[in-house]
Design an enzyme around this catalytic site. Structure first.
Site, mmCIF file in Angstrom:
data_model
loop_
_atom_site.group_PDB
_atom_site.id
_atom_site.type_symbol
_atom_site.label_atom_id
_atom_site.label_comp_id
_atom_site.label_asym_id
_atom_site.label_seq_id
_atom_site.Cartn_x
_atom_site.Cartn_y
_atom_site.Cartn_z
ATOM 1 N N ASP A 33 124.352 -14.813 32.233
ATOM 2 C CA ASP A 33 123.863 -14.380 33.551
ATOM 3 C C ASP A 33 124.812 -14.615 34.733
ATOM 4 O OD1 ASP A 33 121.790 -14.656 31.758
ATOM 5 O OD2 ASP A 33 120.565 -15.930 33.023
ATOM 6 N N GLU A 206 112.243 -13.864 33.162
ATOM 7 C CA GLU A 206 113.424 -14.651 33.529
ATOM 8 C C GLU A 206 114.087 -14.040 34.761
ATOM 9 O OE1 GLU A 206 115.026 -16.392 29.297
ATOM 10 O OE2 GLU A 206 115.680 -14.369 29.744
HETATM 11 C C1 FRU Z 1 118.605 -15.361 30.835
HETATM 12 C C2 FRU Z 1 118.549 -16.843 30.500
HETATM 13 C C3 FRU Z 1 117.957 -17.598 31.672
HETATM 14 C C4 FRU Z 1 118.522 -18.980 31.488
HETATM 15 C C5 FRU Z 1 119.897 -18.671 30.963
HETATM 16 C C6 FRU Z 1 120.426 -19.685 29.988
HETATM 17 O O1 FRU Z 1 119.593 -14.674 30.166
HETATM 18 O O2 FRU Z 1 117.820 -17.042 29.326
HETATM 19 O O3 FRU Z 1 116.559 -17.565 31.724
HETATM 20 O O4 FRU Z 1 118.551 -19.696 32.694
HETATM 21 O O5 FRU Z 1 119.840 -17.408 30.347
HETATM 22 O O6 FRU Z 1 121.761 -19.436 29.683
#
Ligand code: FRU
Length: 507
Positions: A33, A206
């Site tokens: 992300d 998310e």
């Molecule tokens: C989304 C996610 C988020 C989390 C991160 C962990 O892709 O699952 O919810 O904070 O990636 O790397």
């Protein structure tokens, strides 16, 4: 490393097979992300979920890069590392202009708000930077929002809400978002929650974001966009991004559409964990977002090395009312990307049918293609990109007028062998009866982004074609159309200085 080895490494830097040439990717290792997108003192910052120990997901850090234009990026040292409270999951960065936090001795500075994840339990923490994002100090009383019971409680996005003179945090919590308010970024009060029975719920919620936008550019008529991504069950399968249009009064978000309505930001399969930039100056006025260009179904398997994953191009979003009264986000590639253009092909006013390919003999690998097409008396037409007649390879960007479907078909796009979930055709249904359409397509070494009709419908897909799959075709089935204009621009690499080490710091 010996001198000769580092020389060899420098030579291949950002020229490896599949390496994106105008998208951000880390020099090496795993990225997911985008985090902490913020503009501060003339620089855009991009933090990102990063595992510096390998090429698959692992204990999360925040990687860091910065840019003057969101196009050419400079790598910076890792910003946040795991500590005794856990790994550093996704989050955001704000400019604390009036030192509400007390970290800046009456001045201003950057505050990061992120998730600590410790053996599956997630809480929210903060850190601050006194040197414009280069180094960070974690707050001594972390976490600022502790948690013991809520499963999947993460990805805080924070913004300043002028009307209530409050910081607002939107946080993903299982199948809903939770909103919190604060005056100092340290003490947070629960405000409300939204979404348990709204929109798509095929997977965990998310990476939310919340911001206002004028309707059709009318500053006196603002609506709020709540963007929430889902970990699986999105429109093209696997992870993807949805959004809601609504009202926000500083406490509660209200959806203006019926609860069942799902709006997708992107109909391709590789657009996730979307986040918009904070603190872009009012004089500029743009809301710009980007996303992680992959999908949790196969992100760990895509055939790239020594890095994994890239970000999408940054996109400006607008809220427009469509002919049938719907309020829809429209996405536009940021204008800064035009600096990469080198003009190549121009075609005007050409009536074409299935017998001819106006792009015959053209070869392109990394490029931008814009086409306006009218008098649509055909069954289907579109483009074949990154094509090889010899290897029977190619990705189709097509528009079927019988089914009203716009699609990217990557069935034969190149290497599709690394995951059963990768192959396939991703489709957006569009309104019937269009007689003039516009395609705006960005093709990089391993991706396609398609903006249709001024960004009303967007599809983003990864592809892994052979290097020499570079033929182009404009194809038509069952009739003829008029190409009003068609332009192709070769795009310069944003990493061209990389081999001289100009943008290299640490790692
Ligand atoms: C989304 C996610 C988020 C989390 C991160 C962990 O892709 O699952 O919810 O904070 O990636 O790397």
């Amino acid at each position: 490393m010996s001198d000769i080895n580092s020389l060899v490494e420098a030579r291949i830097d950002y020229r490896e097979k599949y390496r994106p040439q105008f998208h951000f990717s880390p020099r090496k290792h795993w990225m997911n992300d985008p985090n902490g997108l913020v503009f501060y003192k003339g620089e855009y910052h991009l933090f990102y979920q990063y595992y510096p120990g390998g090429n698959t997901w692992g204990p999360m850090h925040w990687g860091h890069a910065k840019s003057n234009d969101m196009v050419k990026w400079q790598h910076c040292p890792i910003a946040l590392e795991p500590d005794e409270l856990g790994m550093i999951f996704s989050g955001s960065v704000v400019v604390d202009w009036h030192d509400t936090s007390g970290f800046f001795n009456g001045g201003d500075g950057l505050v990061a708000i992120f998730t600590h994840s410790n053996e599956g339990v997630q809480s929210q923490s903060i850190a601050y930077s006194l040197d414009e994002g280069q180094t960070w100090t974690k707050y001594e009383n972390n976490p600022v929002i502790p948690n013991e019971h809520i499963k999947d409680f993460r990805d805080p996005k924070v913004f300043w809400h002028d009307d209530t003179q409050n910081w607002i945090m939107v946080l993903a919590a299982g199948q809903k978002v939770m909103l919190y308010g604060s005056t100092n970024l340290k003490n947070w009060t629960f405000l409300s929650e939204f979404g348990e029975s709204d929109g798509a719920h095929g997977g965990v919620w998310e990476c939310p974001d919340l911001f206002s936008l004028p309707v059709n550019g009318d500053l006196l008529n603002q609506k709020w966009i709540l963007q929430v991504d889902i970990g699986s069950g999105a429109v093209a399968g696997g992870s993807g991004a949805q959004y809601f249009v609504g009202e926000f009064d500083g406490t509660t978000f209200k959806n203006v559409n019926e609860a069942e309505k799902t709006l997708w930001l992107d109909f391709g399969k590789d657009f996730y964990a979307t986040q918009s930039f904070s603190d872009i100056p009012i004089e500029d006025g743009r809301r710009i977002l980007l996303a992680w260009m992959s999908n949790w179904e196969y992100a760990n398997e895509v055939p790239t090395s020594p890095w994994r994953s890239a970000m999408t191009i940054p996109r400006e979003v607008e809220l427009r009312q469509t002919a049938n009264g719907d309020l829809k986000l429209h996405q536009h590639p940021i204008h800064e990307l035009k600096q990469l253009r080198q003009e190549k092909i121009k075609i005007n006013n050409r009536v074409v049918n299935g017998e001819m390919n106006v792009l015959k003999d053209q070869k392109e690998e990394v490029f931008e293609l814009i086409a306006e097409v009218e008098n649509l008396s055909a069954e289907e037409f579109g483009f074949e990109l990154r094509k090889s007649s010899k290897n029977k390879q190619g990705t189709i960007v097509g528009y079927n007028l019988l089914t009203n479907e716009l699609f990217i078909d990557r069935e034969k796009s190149g290497d599709v062998s690394f995951s059963k979930q990768f192959k396939g055709k991703h489709v957006a249904t569009i309104e019937k009866g269009l007689n003039k359409v516009k395609f705006h397509i960005f093709v990089d070494k391993s991706s396609i982004e398609l903006f249709f009709q001024e960004g009303e419908v967007v599809l983003t897909d990864l592809i892994f074609p052979d290097d020499d799959s570079q033929e182009l075709a404009f194809y038509i089935k069952g009739g003829e159309v008029t190409i009003l204009n068609l332009e192709v621009y070769v795009l310069k690499s944003v990493w061209e200085d990389e081999s001289e080490g100009a943008t290299k710091v640490n790692e």
